[in-house]
Design a protein around this motif. Structure first.
Motif, PDB file in Angstrom:
ATOM      1  N   GLU A 176      58.428  30.100  62.826  1.00 53.84           N
ATOM      2  CA  GLU A 176      57.794  30.911  61.963  1.00 53.84           C
ATOM      3  C   GLU A 176      57.031  29.954  60.585  1.00 53.84           C
ATOM      4  OE1 GLU A 176      59.428  33.916  60.586  1.00 53.84           O
ATOM      5  OE2 GLU A 176      60.452  34.906  62.669  1.00 53.84           O
ATOM      6  N   GLU A 177      57.397  28.903  60.500  1.00 55.65           N
ATOM      7  CA  GLU A 177      57.173  27.443  59.316  1.00 55.65           C
ATOM      8  C   GLU A 177      56.609  26.829  59.582  1.00 55.65           C
ATOM      9  OE1 GLU A 177      56.434  29.167  56.090  1.00 55.65           O
ATOM     10  OE2 GLU A 177      57.429  31.135  56.722  1.00 55.65           O
ATOM     11  N   PRO A 178      55.333  26.398  59.515  1.00 50.82           N
ATOM     12  CA  PRO A 178      55.046  25.240  59.953  1.00 50.82           C
ATOM     13  C   PRO A 178      55.596  24.401  59.379  1.00 50.82           C
ATOM     14  CG  PRO A 178      53.938  26.228  58.455  1.00 50.82           C
ATOM     15  CD  PRO A 178      54.802  26.761  58.163  1.00 50.82           C
ATOM     16  N   GLY A 179      56.260  22.879  60.685  1.00 50.27           N
ATOM     17  CA  GLY A 179      57.912  22.168  60.912  1.00 50.27           C
ATOM     18  C   GLY A 179      57.363  21.824  62.100  1.00 50.27           C
ATOM     19  N   GLY A 180      58.444  20.535  61.723  1.00 52.18           N
ATOM     20  CA  GLY A 180      59.198  19.692  62.971  1.00 52.18           C
ATOM     21  C   GLY A 180      60.015  18.754  62.840  1.00 52.18           C
ATOM     22  N   GLY A 196      60.663  14.872  69.931  1.00 48.27           N
ATOM     23  CA  GLY A 196      59.848  15.780  69.115  1.00 48.27           C
ATOM     24  C   GLY A 196      59.542  16.823  69.400  1.00 48.27           C
ATOM     25  N   THR A 197      59.248  17.528  68.202  1.00 52.91           N
ATOM     26  CA  THR A 197      58.198  18.428  68.565  1.00 52.91           C
ATOM     27  C   THR A 197      58.087  18.922  67.321  1.00 52.91           C
ATOM     28  OG1 THR A 197      58.521  20.764  68.889  1.00 52.91           O
ATOM     29  CG2 THR A 197      61.145  19.732  67.994  1.00 52.91           C
ATOM     30  N   ALA A 198      56.831  19.409  67.376  1.00 53.19           N
ATOM     31  CA  ALA A 198      56.617  20.576  66.289  1.00 53.19           C
ATOM     32  C   ALA A 198      55.693  22.105  66.050  1.00 53.19           C
ATOM     33  CB  ALA A 198      55.105  19.585  66.027  1.00 53.19           C
ATOM     34  N   SER A 199      55.555  23.139  65.254  1.00 57.51           N
ATOM     35  CA  SER A 199      55.660  24.167  65.493  1.00 57.51           C
ATOM     36  C   SER A 199      55.502  24.637  64.042  1.00 57.51           C
ATOM     37  CB  SER A 199      57.016  24.805  65.635  1.00 57.51           C
ATOM     38  OG  SER A 199      56.284  25.821  66.589  1.00 57.51           O
ATOM     39  N   THR A 200      54.049  26.166  64.829  1.00 60.25           N
ATOM     40  CA  THR A 200      53.837  26.626  63.737  1.00 60.25           C
ATOM     41  C   THR A 200      53.036  27.956  64.041  1.00 60.25           C
ATOM     42  OG1 THR A 200      52.574  26.843  61.369  1.00 60.25           O
ATOM     43  CG2 THR A 200      51.444  26.364  63.715  1.00 60.25           C
ATOM     44  N   THR A 201      53.345  29.170  63.101  1.00 55.70           N
ATOM     45  CA  THR A 201      52.686  30.158  63.597  1.00 55.70           C
ATOM     46  C   THR A 201      51.989  31.112  62.358  1.00 55.70           C
ATOM     47  OG1 THR A 201      55.317  31.147  64.621  1.00 55.70           O
ATOM     48  CG2 THR A 201      53.574  32.663  63.885  1.00 55.70           C
ATOM     49  N   HIS A 210      50.341  33.923  65.652  1.00 59.60           N
ATOM     50  CA  HIS A 210      49.712  33.069  66.911  1.00 59.60           C
ATOM     51  C   HIS A 210      50.888  31.958  66.254  1.00 59.60           C
ATOM     52  CE1 HIS A 210      46.281  35.257  68.451  1.00 59.60           C
ATOM     53  NE2 HIS A 210      45.636  35.023  66.619  1.00 59.60           N
ATOM     54  N   GLY A 211      51.530  31.855  67.827  1.00 64.98           N
ATOM     55  CA  GLY A 211      52.598  30.310  67.194  1.00 64.98           C
ATOM     56  C   GLY A 211      52.095  29.239  68.704  1.00 64.98           C
ATOM     57  N   MET A 212      52.824  28.446  67.954  1.00 61.19           N
ATOM     58  CA  MET A 212      52.457  27.001  69.193  1.00 61.19           C
ATOM     59  C   MET A 212      53.289  26.228  68.476  1.00 61.19           C
ATOM     60  SD  MET A 212      48.433  27.050  67.609  1.00 61.19           S
ATOM     61  CE  MET A 212      48.764  27.663  66.408  1.00 61.19           C
ATOM     62  N   ARG A 213      54.056  25.758  69.158  1.00 60.48           N
ATOM     63  CA  ARG A 213      54.800  24.001  69.480  1.00 60.48           C
ATOM     64  C   ARG A 213      54.195  23.184  71.091  1.00 60.48           C
ATOM     65  NH1 ARG A 213      59.718  23.155  67.478  1.00 60.48           N
ATOM     66  NH2 ARG A 213      60.020  25.162  66.835  1.00 60.48           N
ATOM     67  N   ALA A 214      54.023  22.488  70.244  1.00 64.20           N
ATOM     68  CA  ALA A 214      54.494  20.781  70.893  1.00 64.20           C
ATOM     69  C   ALA A 214      55.644  19.802  71.304  1.00 64.20           C
ATOM     70  CB  ALA A 214      52.425  20.171  70.726  1.00 64.20           C
ATOM     71  N   SER A 215      55.791  19.601  73.074  1.00 64.06           N
ATOM     72  CA  SER A 215      56.948  19.009  72.622  1.00 64.06           C
ATOM     73  C   SER A 215      57.408  17.721  73.237  1.00 64.06           C
ATOM     74  CB  SER A 215      58.290  19.797  73.114  1.00 64.06           C
ATOM     75  OG  SER A 215      58.367  20.841  72.025  1.00 64.06           O
ATOM     76  N   PHE A 216      57.427  16.777  72.977  1.00 67.01           N
ATOM     77  CA  PHE A 216      57.424  15.351  74.052  1.00 67.01           C
ATOM     78  C   PHE A 216      58.983  14.593  74.536  1.00 67.01           C
ATOM     79  CE2 PHE A 216      56.717  13.877  70.005  1.00 67.01           C
ATOM     80  CZ  PHE A 216      57.036  12.540  69.793  1.00 67.01           C
ATOM     81  N   VAL A 217      59.489  14.033  75.167  1.00 71.45           N
ATOM     82  CA  VAL A 217      59.772  13.471  75.799  1.00 71.45           C
ATOM     83  C   VAL A 217      60.323  11.870  76.068  1.00 71.45           C
ATOM     84  CG1 VAL A 217      62.487  13.580  76.906  1.00 71.45           C
ATOM     85  CG2 VAL A 217      61.930  15.239  75.311  1.00 71.45           C
ATOM     86  N   PHE A 218      60.782  10.923  75.680  1.00 66.98           N
ATOM     87  CA  PHE A 218      59.847   9.309  76.699  1.00 66.98           C
ATOM     88  C   PHE A 218      61.309   8.686  76.133  1.00 66.98           C
ATOM     89  CE2 PHE A 218      55.421   8.775  73.907  1.00 66.98           C
ATOM     90  CZ  PHE A 218      54.547   9.167  75.020  1.00 66.98           C
ATOM     91  N   GLY A 219      61.378   8.193  77.322  1.00 65.98           N
ATOM     92  CA  GLY A 219      63.432   7.819  77.903  1.00 65.98           C
ATOM     93  C   GLY A 219      62.967   6.878  78.566  1.00 65.98           C
ATOM     94  N   HIS A 220      63.825   5.897  78.205  1.00 65.73           N
ATOM     95  CA  HIS A 220      64.069   4.259  79.111  1.00 65.73           C
ATOM     96  C   HIS A 220      65.607   3.906  79.121  1.00 65.73           C
ATOM     97  CE1 HIS A 220      63.052   0.333  80.745  1.00 65.73           C
ATOM     98  NE2 HIS A 220      64.298  -0.356  79.671  1.00 65.73           N
ATOM     99  N   ASP A 221      66.457   3.187  80.361  1.00 64.84           N
ATOM    100  CA  ASP A 221      67.505   3.031  80.689  1.00 64.84           C
ATOM    101  C   ASP A 221      67.088   2.102  81.672  1.00 64.84           C
ATOM    102  OD1 ASP A 221      70.058   2.707  82.048  1.00 64.84           O
ATOM    103  OD2 ASP A 221      70.387   4.981  81.664  1.00 64.84           O
ATOM    104  N   ARG A 236      55.079  19.243  76.082  1.00 67.30           N
ATOM    105  CA  ARG A 236      55.463  20.361  76.663  1.00 67.30           C
ATOM    106  C   ARG A 236      53.960  21.278  76.036  1.00 67.30           C
ATOM    107  NH1 ARG A 236      59.928  22.996  76.952  1.00 67.30           N
ATOM    108  NH2 ARG A 236      60.173  22.973  79.587  1.00 67.30           N
ATOM    109  N   LEU A 237      53.367  21.556  76.108  1.00 66.89           N
ATOM    110  CA  LEU A 237      52.802  22.660  75.260  1.00 66.89           C
ATOM    111  C   LEU A 237      53.123  23.799  75.207  1.00 66.89           C
ATOM    112  CD1 LEU A 237      48.931  21.519  75.566  1.00 66.89           C
ATOM    113  CD2 LEU A 237      50.687  20.650  73.439  1.00 66.89           C
ATOM    114  N   ARG A 238      52.989  25.039  74.183  1.00 72.36           N
ATOM    115  CA  ARG A 238      53.288  26.331  74.039  1.00 72.36           C
ATOM    116  C   ARG A 238      53.387  27.204  73.168  1.00 72.36           C
ATOM    117  NH1 ARG A 238      58.850  30.064  74.564  1.00 72.36           N
ATOM    118  NH2 ARG A 238      58.369  31.705  73.590  1.00 72.36           N
ATOM    119  N   TYR A 239      52.080  27.961  73.696  1.00 72.17           N
ATOM    120  CA  TYR A 239      51.440  29.569  72.684  1.00 72.17           C
ATOM    121  C   TYR A 239      51.972  30.678  72.887  1.00 72.17           C
ATOM    122  CZ  TYR A 239      47.793  32.412  71.449  1.00 72.17           C
ATOM    123  OH  TYR A 239      46.758  33.716  70.629  1.00 72.17           O
ATOM    124  N   ASP A 240      51.981  31.368  71.489  1.00 71.81           N
ATOM    125  CA  ASP A 240      52.824  32.900  71.339  1.00 71.81           C
ATOM    126  C   ASP A 240      51.178  33.568  70.708  1.00 71.81           C
ATOM    127  OD1 ASP A 240      54.801  31.313  72.883  1.00 71.81           O
ATOM    128  OD2 ASP A 240      56.156  32.627  71.709  1.00 71.81           O
TER     129      ASP A 240
END
Length: 694
Positions: A176-180, A196-201, A210-221, A236-240
């Motif tokens: 509901e509030e901007p942040g990440g 990481g992920t960041a989102s706002t509405t 209108h809600g939006m969230r962007a998320s990413f993952v980088f992994g190495h083993d 991933r991008l999500r829009y509500d």
């Protein structure tokens, strides 16, 4: 290995390393992780007969792993978290590879790919006939809105492959509030993860948002075994959109992996053996991309239309190190479809859902051996084919309030499957491979469901459920044959299930208990003689228990346990070929099916709930490694220790010690061609990291 398609590992490793060094912190979790006293029965689940159902009123079993628990566990792979749930036993192979058991033995090949339904926001990750036995590698659970698991056949809303169970990974909704937040953590053998992920509405006119969230993952083993390791990238991008009468949720997901695969070892105890890699040339490269839009439109107070169009694309390229000659397989699928349903809410609390799903996918597969001929595995093109697959599935699901405390739900799904197969190489055999002429195959299956829920009082709810799960054969089972096999022998698999359960609370203790009985027909699998069995029968009987309770002085406990017996219900005598075959006798245990599973987590919250410490016990009972029940893996018990601490609202740290007592055990054990082989588990390992919120 398709370097033009995939991002190089060096860039990923460097980016993650720079971030870790520049922060000089070590990830953790917010104070919400302390919710071990959560009222699990009031949790809302979407993987039910009707989305948005309280877990307590679901007519059958369903387990939900909330996002804060997944974050606290900080699993290197999803199995580490999902195996906490009753009836679930996901065996980790190397890296992103795994084999799944949900109220079943651990299944391989087409049976493993086709017996479980893997979903993202209730949309299948793959088309029904093109399953991936390592399907969780194509999901993005690291940043989730909850993970739900149904054990046994699912409701009429879900079709093929929801036979033994399903896993639904829910994307995290916009805040509901901007942040990440950004999380980085590190461990032995160059393990690095940055996510990481960041989102706002944003509020619009007339009460819209209108809600939006962007998320990413980088992994190495870097891999604890020789010539092994992997890199993984996800986004991933999500829009509500929400208004008074319309809700829209849209996602776009990308997953990529490049893996140097460590293969089976002949010992899981000798470090000179289990740390080696007998097939350093083995690899797996894979990509998947998905897009979906879910639109809910309220027609009136009592009616709602839901449509979900989606599209997906997958590609995989890997060396089949487990076969003589080590051929290379390349498979890809492109397609999409639409889910639709119309919800009628009737007087008296009754509800009817009428739905229709359609899916169209074109898949291709090649298997080419570039190595010299070994036995009957001949150098050259073993298979090269394409399949156009169409699935049409109308269904009806209903809920009837018999009285204030009792609900009956009934439903049925009809599924028509059509495969248009085109052989793109010569008909006939090449060594052990049999290429059949082009053909069209069709299957028609009906799966009825019936459930009853009764709330005896505020502390006790009981349920009984009868269900049939069905699935058309996997395309690989139909068109990837061996010599001496018959084309068209695979039929739709059928599993009939009855389960009885109770859930509720006793004082501060929350519990869920279920007993089940299932019979499966037309079980299609490959036996120890590398020959397909088309008409196998199995029986599955067991009990599952889930408990959670707060204790005194800041302690709490959560536990799950399973006792189940999975047995063959047919006879298959031994062949005359020595050491390469196994007899199957009715009443014997199915191989790789431990009768006992348990997970117990003892937690302690300290410093006014800013910190948490948790000791986990993981038990896997002994099991037969072969179908003849002559070779047994003794099982194992391991312990893991995790902790997290919130330094302030914006910074947390966490750490974990896996395999605390450095126990030698195998993630997977089986018996092949007269010899035991294992996926050895890792030694004691320490991980640490940090989460920064903004």
């Amino acid at each position: 290995m398709s370097e033009a398609i995939f991002m190089t590992r060096r860039r990923i490793s460097a980016a993650a390393a720079i971030f870790v060094l520049s922060t000089a912190w070590a990830p953790a979790r917010a104070a919400e992780n302390r919710a071990s006293q959560e009222d699990t029965e009031s949790a809302i689940v979407v993987t039910s007969s009707v989305p948005g159902t309280p877990r307590a009123t679901h007519s059958g079993n369903i387990a939900k792993l909330p996002p804060y628990r997944y974050d606290f566990i900080a699993p290197d792979q999803p199995a580490e978290a999902l195996n906490r749930l009753p009836g679930v036993n996901i065996e980790q192979g190397f890296g992103v590879e795994h084999l799944t058991a949900i109220r079943s033995p651990v299944l391989t090949g087409g049976a493993g790919a086709g017996s479980f339904l893997y979903l993202e926001d209730s949309v299948p990750l793959r088309a029904a006939g093109f399953g991936n036995v390592n399907a969780l590698m194509e999901s993005m659970p690291e940043i989730n809105g909850g993970i739900e698991i149904v054990r046994g056949p699912a409701s009429a809303r879900y079709g093929s492959n929801a036979v033994h169970g399903l896993i639904n990974v829910l994307s995290r909704p916009p805040a509901e509030e901007p942040g990440g937040e950004v999380t980085a953590w590190a461990g032995p053998h160059d393990v690095l993860r940055l996510q990481g992920t960041a989102s706002t509405t944003v509020s619009g006119d007339n009460g819209t948002s209108h809600g939006m969230r962007a998320s990413f993952v980088f992994g190495h083993d870097g891999g604890f075994r020789d010539a092994s390791g992997y890199d993984q990238q996800k986004a991933r991008l999500r829009y509500d959109y929400n208004s008074a009468d319309t809700n829209v949720m849209a996602t776009l997901t990308y997953v990529n992996v490049n893996q140097e695969t460590a293969t089976y070892a002949s010992s899981y105890k000798d470090p000179g053996i289990y740390k080696a890699n007998p097939n350093p040339e083995a690899y797996r490269d894979a990509f998947s991309g998905r897009a979906m839009i879910r639109i809910e439109r309220r027609i009136s107070d009592d009616q709602m239309l839901v449509i979900t169009p989606y599209a997906r694309r997958t590609y995989m390229d890997f060396r089949m190190h487990f076969l003589p000659g080590s051929p290379v397989e390349e498979n890809q699928q492109t397609g999409g479809g639409m889910q639709s349903s119309y919800v009628f809410n009737l007087d008296g609390g009754h509800r009817i859902i009428a739905g229709f799903d359609v899916d169209y996918t074109r898949g291709t597969l090649t298997e080419i051996q570039d190595e010299p001929t070994v036995f009957s595995y001949v150098q050259g093109t073993h298979y090269d084919y394409a399949v156009n697959a169409l699935v049409l599935a109308p269904y009806l699901q209903s809920e009837w309030k018999l009285d204030e405390a009792t609900t009956l739900d009934a439903g049925a799904r009809f599924e028509f499957t059509r495969y248009d197969y085109e052989n793109r190489t010569a008909n006939g055999s090449l060594g052990k491979a049999l290429r059949i002429p082009s053909e069209i195959s069709t299957f028609a299956d009906i799966s009825p469901k019936l459930g009853l829920v009764h709330r005896f009082n505020e502390d006790l709810t009981g349920f009984i459920r009868l269900a049939r799960g069905t699935r058309a054969p996997q395309t690989s089972d139909l068109y990837r044959l061996r010599i001496n096999e018959t084309a068209g022998a695979a039929h739709s698999e059928i599993l009939d299930s009855v389960e009885v359960g109770a859930r509720g609370g006793i004082g501060r203790l929350n519990y869920s208990a279920t007993a089940f009985f299932m019979k499966k027909h037309n079980f299609y699998f490959r036996d120890a003689n590398d020959t397909n069995v088309a008409n196998g029968k199995t029986q599955h009987v067991g009990v599952e228990l889930e408990l959670a309770a707060p204790l005194a002085y800041g302690f709490d406990i959560a536990a799950s346990g399973t006792y189940a017996r999975h047995s063959y219900e047919f006879d298959r005598p031994i062949s005359t070929v020595p050491l390469t075959t196994e007899s199957i006798s009715s009443g014997d245990d199915v191989d790789t099916a431990p009768r006992t599973l348990a997970n117990v987590a003892l937690g302690y919250n300290f410093n006014e709930d800013r910190g948490r410490l948790e000791l986990e016990w993981v038990h896997v009972g002994s099991y037969w490694m072969d179908a003849a029940n002559t070779q047994k893996y003794p099982g194992h018990d391991i312990f893991n220790l995790r902790t997290s601490y919130d330094i302030n609202e914006n910074l947390s740290v966490f750490g974990k010690v896996m395999n605390l007592f450095d126990t030698r055990y195998a993630d997977r054990a089986d018996y092949f061609r007269g010899a035991a082989r294992y996926f050895p588990a890792e030694d004691r390992a320490i991980y640490a990291g940090t989460t920064v919120r903004f």
